[in-house]
Design an enzyme around this catalytic site. Structure first.
Site, PDB file in Angstrom:
ATOM      1  N   LYS A   1      30.639 -32.780  28.309  1.00  0.00           N
ATOM      2  CA  LYS A   1      31.585 -32.186  27.359  1.00  0.00           C
ATOM      3  C   LYS A   1      31.999 -33.171  26.275  1.00  0.00           C
ATOM      4  O   LYS A   1      32.545 -32.750  25.260  1.00  0.00           O
ATOM      5  CB  LYS A   1      32.798 -31.617  28.087  1.00  0.00           C
ATOM      6  CG  LYS A   1      32.444 -30.343  28.842  1.00  0.00           C
ATOM      7  CD  LYS A   1      33.657 -29.706  29.473  1.00  0.00           C
ATOM      8  CE  LYS A   1      33.236 -28.423  30.188  1.00  0.00           C
ATOM      9  NZ  LYS A   1      34.360 -27.777  30.861  1.00  0.00           N
TER      10      LYS A   1
ATOM     11  N   ASP B   1      31.250 -32.688  34.436  1.00  0.00           N
ATOM     12  CA  ASP B   1      31.440 -32.208  33.060  1.00  0.00           C
ATOM     13  C   ASP B   1      31.392 -33.327  32.022  1.00  0.00           C
ATOM     14  O   ASP B   1      31.876 -33.156  30.909  1.00  0.00           O
ATOM     15  CB  ASP B   1      32.772 -31.461  32.937  1.00  0.00           C
ATOM     16  CG  ASP B   1      32.668 -30.006  33.345  1.00  0.00           C
ATOM     17  OD1 ASP B   1      31.557 -29.438  33.322  1.00  0.00           O
ATOM     18  OD2 ASP B   1      33.721 -29.420  33.677  1.00  0.00           O
TER      19      ASP B   1
END
Length: 186
Positions: A33, A30
């Protein structure tokens, strides 16, 4: 999550070097992000459709951030970042890849990440009981997840639960919007 992903990789016969790469590459899934506005990342409820479209860009952002290095670790991390939201049946994002076209590392992390997100408290949701999370994995076998990986994960469920317990975030919430909910709740 990375330890569950590494255990699953080992279970499906990855060699020791690849399992070690998975352990260190999976936490970067991730990384994209960092390119998503805080107002979206920290939103306590479901996303509006336009917010969901912005959130979905984190996969491509992550792949771009990790691109350009030829180390095995960063190549695997890039593949994971770019493909951990693809679905076995082609309904995922960002590219709508189907089945074997999704890199195996992305398929493994997708399963470990969803199970971890479901069974963990998040600012916007309660932790699901393991029984409900397992039911969802079974329901999504052949849809979201590769059938063989679901079977292997469920065969190893006691080990996965031990891994979760060992590496649990003591506060119950590791980071905002992990396993974020789309407008339709998925």
């Amino acid at each position: 999550m990375s330890h569950m992903a590494a255990h699953l990789a080992r279970t499906v016969d990855w060699d020791a070097a690849a399992v070690e790469l998975m352990l260190h590459a999976a936490p970067m899934h991730d990384i994209g992000k960092i390119g998503i506005p805080d107002a979206i990342l920290r939103k306590p409820g479901r996303f509006e459709p336009h917010e969901w479209e912005i959130m979905k860009t984190h996969a491509a952002i992550g792949a771009q951030l990790l691109d350009g290095d030829d180390s095995d670790l960063l190549r695997m991390a890039r593949d994971i970042a770019w493909t951990h939201h693809e679905k076995w049946d082609g309904s995922g994002y960002p590219r709508g890849l189907v089945g074997e076209a999704i890199p195996k590392a992305g398929r493994i992390v997708a399963l470990a990440d969803v199970f971890d997100a479901l069974t963990s408290v998040r600012p916007y949701k309660r932790a699901w009981p393991v029984k409900e999370a397992v039911a969802l994995l079974r329901e999504q076998r052949g849809r979201h997840f590769e059938p063989r990986l679901v079977d292997a994960f469920l065969d190893e469920l006691p080990a996965m639960l031990e891994i979760r317990a060992r590496w649990a975030d003591p506060e119950g919430v590791f980071s905002p919007r992990v396993g974020a909910l789309s407008p339709d709740g998925r």
